[in-house]
Structure formats: structure tokens, C-alpha cells
Design an enzyme around this catalytic site. Structure first.
Site, mmCIF file in Angstrom:
data_model
loop_
_atom_site.group_PDB
_atom_site.id
_atom_site.type_symbol
_atom_site.label_atom_id
_atom_site.label_comp_id
_atom_site.label_asym_id
_atom_site.label_seq_id
_atom_site.Cartn_x
_atom_site.Cartn_y
_atom_site.Cartn_z
ATOM 1 N N LYS A 181 0.833 -1.206 0.000
ATOM 2 C CA LYS A 181 0.000 0.000 0.000
ATOM 3 C C LYS A 181 0.867 1.256 0.000
ATOM 4 C CE LYS A 181 -2.026 2.622 2.938
ATOM 5 N NZ LYS A 181 -1.868 3.874 2.172
ATOM 6 N N GLU A 256 9.931 0.902 10.499
ATOM 7 C CA GLU A 256 10.923 1.944 10.201
ATOM 8 C C GLU A 256 10.212 3.265 10.416
ATOM 9 O OE1 GLU A 256 14.001 1.379 9.217
ATOM 10 O OE2 GLU A 256 14.038 -0.553 8.193
ATOM 11 N N CYS A 290 13.432 10.739 6.610
ATOM 12 C CA CYS A 290 13.420 10.195 7.980
ATOM 13 C C CYS A 290 14.774 10.353 8.645
ATOM 14 C CB CYS A 290 13.001 8.736 7.940
ATOM 15 S SG CYS A 290 13.986 7.761 6.803
ATOM 16 N N GLU A 389 10.097 15.510 15.447
ATOM 17 C CA GLU A 389 10.408 15.449 14.016
ATOM 18 C C GLU A 389 9.592 16.499 13.270
ATOM 19 O OE1 GLU A 389 9.029 12.008 11.699
ATOM 20 O OE2 GLU A 389 11.078 11.838 10.959
#
Ligand code: NAD
Length: 486
Positions: A181, A256, A290, A389
Site C-alpha cells: 500500500k 521503520e 526520515c 520530528e
């Protein structure tokens, strides 16, 4: 802005080797972040489509894929890598239209990585072996290395095509089948690679691609009893939720997740190289990376001078049309992401950081979700802009005193994905590398990746590894066989 009117065909689901509409007939529109215009419509998978795809993946797993000689599986995967290279211009353009990243990145970097994944992992298909184990002369004892089964792979919008390679390369090499997906914001390149997989000779059902919402298609994949393993790349928040859901079915998971990676510049570094590394470490991929070096730790004795030069450099990085091959700073993926990033800049200033470069939206030709290359100086590691983040082109620059202070501050975040160390002292480089809580340490470089080098996180950045031989462990399981010999 160039080329945006060239039409992109509507995207379909890929189930059992066919491009199909969703069972419900639903579609959604994917947008070009640089022009705020629709790119095309895409079929939107629901639970019924997930069920069809999982059944197709199961049938392929038990049937043609299992029966194929590993050398033939290897050939098909290698051919898929070749086809990605042969269609590189088209795929790179789709990625840039969908994501807003510079065509330089899509065409010159991402294509090589995704094709490289299929090429590299094709070699593993013939090299996954078990052991014979000397237990007792009365037995012949050996292990088999088997695929986990049907893998649900759920990927984010920041590296849409690369993530297809990172997940599918090792999973397919190890003999699994996949229901993939892509993120709803960026489904186009995954669909295109799914089409090429059919052309490469992957049997129907081996790689199914289901664009759709995380809360619908994503949830349905994680909950489906026919899915044996979930491999996820995305936010820590969704990863946490997904792991809880997967627990009900006792599914294996690989996560992850996000990062807030420290990039540490010691006073004895090659400061020109460190400056380049600090800049690309955060502004490559618009900071929607990331592993972005989003916390720049700079030794106090060089801090002021380094920050001054960095700010000058950032001001020269002007957002521009991502389809222009010279562009190095594209548009953020969505209006929501742009607002979130600008909100963090405001938060940083309120917390007492100094805005020394950027900080504003900067449309190109009057349009687009572009944000300037932004530097916040005088940041304290306890500030939100140092702990959370941001996922945009915003660098928080933090001073440190000495090696011990650098390590302590570097590790003082919930995340542990990547890190950078800039020094000419080789002993210090090794000492610091061994003390950082991060899945990757780059020394005197930043943001390098290769299909052969494992990548993944510690702490809130998740667990398990993509890439390298280590990733094959995530997609295989060991069976012990005992044969009575006497
Ligand atoms: P996200 O978590 O919102 O979405 C990721 C994927 O999960 C998408 O496909 C989404 O549709 C799906 N999803 C959302 N809710 C779901 C649910 N309830 N069940 C199942 N699937 C669901 O993340 P994002 O905003 O697309 O991506 C950005 C994040 O990804 C950042 O935090 C970034 O750090 C992280 N990331 C990590 C790595 C890594 O290797 N560690 C690489 C790239 C991105």
C-alpha cells in the site's frame, strides 16, 4: 512551471496481475504540490480489494512463486530492475509530479536506488540456504530457510519509489508475496512499478499494489488473517498503533519510523565539507527525510562562525520548479505538511531560537507548497524543535562543549535512526560512532545509502532492518528438520 499539462493516465489497483478498479468504484485525486493542481485520479482500495489481493498473494505463494526455480525468480527480479532503468524518465517525472521533489533527486538518485534494490536482491534469491547441523549420528538434522508468507507492506510519501524497492526487493528474493500500500499522497510510482513487475515475468498475485487510505486499506491489510507479516515505514505514531493491531493476529512486524538525527560537527573537522554535509543533510529531499540531520550539533568554539556561513548558504538555496533539472529545493508534499512545518518554525522562535535563514512560505510562479531553507540557531536540546520530528527544511543548530556533551545531547531524544560525525580525529570518530544510539552513523559524510547496507532504527525509530543481508532475516523463517537415521 514546465510540463505540468502533459496528462498522466488514471491509476488503478494491481491485483492478481491485472490493473483493476476498486470494487466500490471509488477514486481519489492526487495533487501536484508544486502547482496545487490535480495530477490524475487513482482507484481507492477498500477492505474488499484488500481481501482479493491477499487471496491472490496467497495463491501465488502456494502456487507459481513457490514452484519457480530460485534462479528464475532472480531473473524476474533483475529484469524488473532493468525495466525501471529503461523507464527511468517516465517514473522519475511521475515521482516529482506526485511528491514535489526535484527531478534531479527522482531521476539521478531515486531511480538508481530502486533499480539497484531489485538488482542487488535478485542475487540473494539463489543464495538463501539452511544449514546441516551435527547433532547426533542417529539423526540427519538440517534447517530450511523459508519465506514468512504474505507480506503487507505499507509505505510513506517521502520516498515513494525507493520504498517499493526497499520492501519488495528482500521480501520477493526470500520467496514471499506482497500486498503493497503506497501512501495516499503519492501512489503513482508504486503503481507503475507494479505494472512493470508483470512485464518482468513475476507471476500474477506476487506483487499486488493497493493505493488507498491508511485508515481503510492500511488497517484492512494489518487486520487481515491472511497476512503473515507487516513491514511498515512511516510515522512513529502510526507505527505504534499498527503494532498493537498486528498483535491481535500475532503477526511479525518491522517498523521503520521517524527520526531526529544529530549531525555533530567538531572543531577539528574539515569545516568546508562539514558545511556541505550539514546543508545536504537537512535540505536534501526538502527535509522530508526520515534520516535528515535535523539537529546540527556544533562545537562552541566554532559555533558563531559556522552558523553565520550556514545561514548564508541556506539563503542561497531558493525553492524552484521541481521539474527544472537545476532545482535542489522542491515543494513540500501537501499544504498540511507545509503548515505543520511553518508552525514548528513559529514554535522555535517562541521557544527562544533565532531565525537566521528562511522561515517563510515561498511560492514559485505564485503557486505551490514551497518552504524556504530554514535555520534556527541558539537552539536548546530541550526545545520542541530539537525533540520532535519536523519533517521539512528546518535545521535546529545546537552548541556543545566537548565530546561527552556532544554524545549526551545527541542521544537525548526519543529517536535513534541516523547520525553524522565530522572530525579529522580517527580515534574520536570511532569512539563517538560506538556511543551514538542510532541505526546508522555517517562519518565525514551524510545521507549515503546502498542496497547492500542495512538501514533502520533504534528506540522510537523502530526495529528491524531494510536493505542488506540483514533485511532478509526479516522476511524469512527457519525450520528445523530431524530425520531418524538408525
Ligand atoms: P504515516 O505514518 O502517516 O503514513 C505511512 C503509511 O501508513 C501511509 O501509507 C499511510 O496511508 C499508512 N497508514 C496511516 N494510518 C494507518 C493505519 N491506521 N493503518 C495502516 N496504515 C496506515 O507517515 P507519512 O506521513 O506518510 O510519512 C512520514 C513518516 O515516515 C515520517 O515520520 C518519517 O520519519 C517516516 N519515515 C521513516 C523512514 C525510515 O526508514 N525509518 C523512511 C521514510 C519515512
Amino acid at each position: 512551471m514546465s510540463d505540468t499539462l502533459a496528462p498522466v493516465k488514471p491509476g488503478k489497483l494491481i491485483i492478481n496481475g491485472e490493473a483493476v478498479d476498486a470494487a466500490s468504484g471509488a477514486t481519489f485525486t492526487t495533487m501536484n504540490p508544486a502547482t496545487e493542481q490535480p495530477v490524475t485520479t487513482v482507484a481507492e482500495a477498500g477492505a474488499e480489494d484488500v481481501d482479493r489481493a491477499v487471496r491472490a498473494a496467497r495463491a501465488a505463494l502456494e502456487g507459481p512463486w513457490r514452484k519457480m526455480r530460485p534462479a528464475d525468480r532472480a531473473r524476474a527480479l533483475h529484469k524488473l530492475g532493468d525495466l525501471i532503468l529503461a523507464n527511468a524518465d517516465e517514473i522519475a517525472r511521475l515521482e516529482t509530479l506526485d511528491n514535489g521533489k526535484p527531478i534531479f533527486e527522482s531521476r539521478q538518485i531515486d531511480i538508481g536506488m530502486v533499480a539497484g534494490c531489485f538488482h542487488y536482491f535478485s542475487g540473494w534469491a539463489t543464495k538463501l540456504t539452511g544449514d546441516t547441523v551435527p547433532v547426533n549420528p542417529a539423526f540427519f538434522t538440517y534447517t530450511l530457510r523459508e519465506p514468512v508468507g504474505v507480506v503487507g507492506a505499507i509505505i510513506p510519501w517521502n520516498f515513494p519509489m525507493i520504498m517499493v524497492g526497499w520492501k519488495c526487493g528482500p521480501a520477493l528474493a526470500a520467496g514471499n508475496t506482497i500486498v503493497l500500500k503506497p501512501a495516499e499522497l503519492t501512489p503513482l510510482t508504486a503503481i507503475r512499478i507494479g505494472e512493470l513487475a508483470m512485464e518482468a515475468g513475476l507471476p500474477p498475485g506476487v506483487l499486488n499494489v493497493l493505493p488507498g487510505k491508511g485508515s481503510v486499506a492500511g488497517e484492512a491489510i494489518v487486520k487481515h488473517p491472511g497476512v503473515d507479516k507487516v513491514s511498515f515505514t512511516g510515522s512513529t505514531e502510526v507505527g505504534r498503533h499498527l503494532m498493537k493491531t498486528a498483535a491481535d493476529g500475532l503477526k511479525k512486524v518491522t517498523l521503520e519510523l521517524g527520526g531526529k538525527s544529530p549531525n555533530i560537527v567538531f572543531a577539528d573537522a574539515d569545516l568546508e565539507a562539514a558545511m556541505r554535509g550539514a546543508t545536504t543533510g537537512i535540505f536534501y529531499g526538502k527535509g522530508e527525510v526520515c534520516a535528515a540531520g535535523s539537529r546540527l550539533l556544533v562545537q562552541r568554539s566554532i559555533y558563531d562562525e559556522f552558523v553565520g556561513k550556514l545561514a548564508e548558504r541556506a539563503k542561497k538555496m531558493v525553492p524552484s520548479d521541481p521539474l527544472d533539472p537545476k532545482s535542489r529545493l522542491g515543494a513540500l508534499v501537501s499544504e498540511k505538511q507545509m503548515k505543520s512545518v511553518l508552525g514548528y518554525v513559529e514554535t522555535g522562535v517562541k521557544e527562544g531560537a533565532q531565525l537566521v535563514a528562511g522561515g517563510q512560505r515561498q511560492p514559485v510562479d505564485g503557486k505551490g507548497w514551497f518552504v524556504q531553507a530554514t535555520v534556527l540557531a541558539g537552539v536548546d536540546n530541550r526545545m520542541r524543535v530539537a525533540q520532535e520530528e519536523i519533517f521539512g527544511p528546518v535545521l535546529a543548530v545546537i552548541p556543545f562543549e566537548d565530546e561527552a556533551d556532544a554524545i549526551a545531547q545527541a542521544n537525548d531524544v526519543p529517536y535513534g535512526l541516523a547520525s553524522g560525525v565530522w572530525t579529522q580525529d580517527v580515534k574520536k570518530a570511532h569512539r563517538v560512532a560506538s556511543r551514538l544510539h542510532a541505526g546508522t552513523v555517517w562519518v565525514n559524510t551524510y545521507n549515503f545509502y546502498d542496497p547492500a547496507m542495512p538501514f533502520g532504527g533504534m528506540k522510537a525509530s523502530g526495529f528491524g532492518r531494510d536493505l542488506g543481508a540483514a533485511s532478509l532475516d526479516e522476511y524469512s523463517q527457519v525450520k528445523s528438520v530431524w530425520i531418524q537415521m538408525e
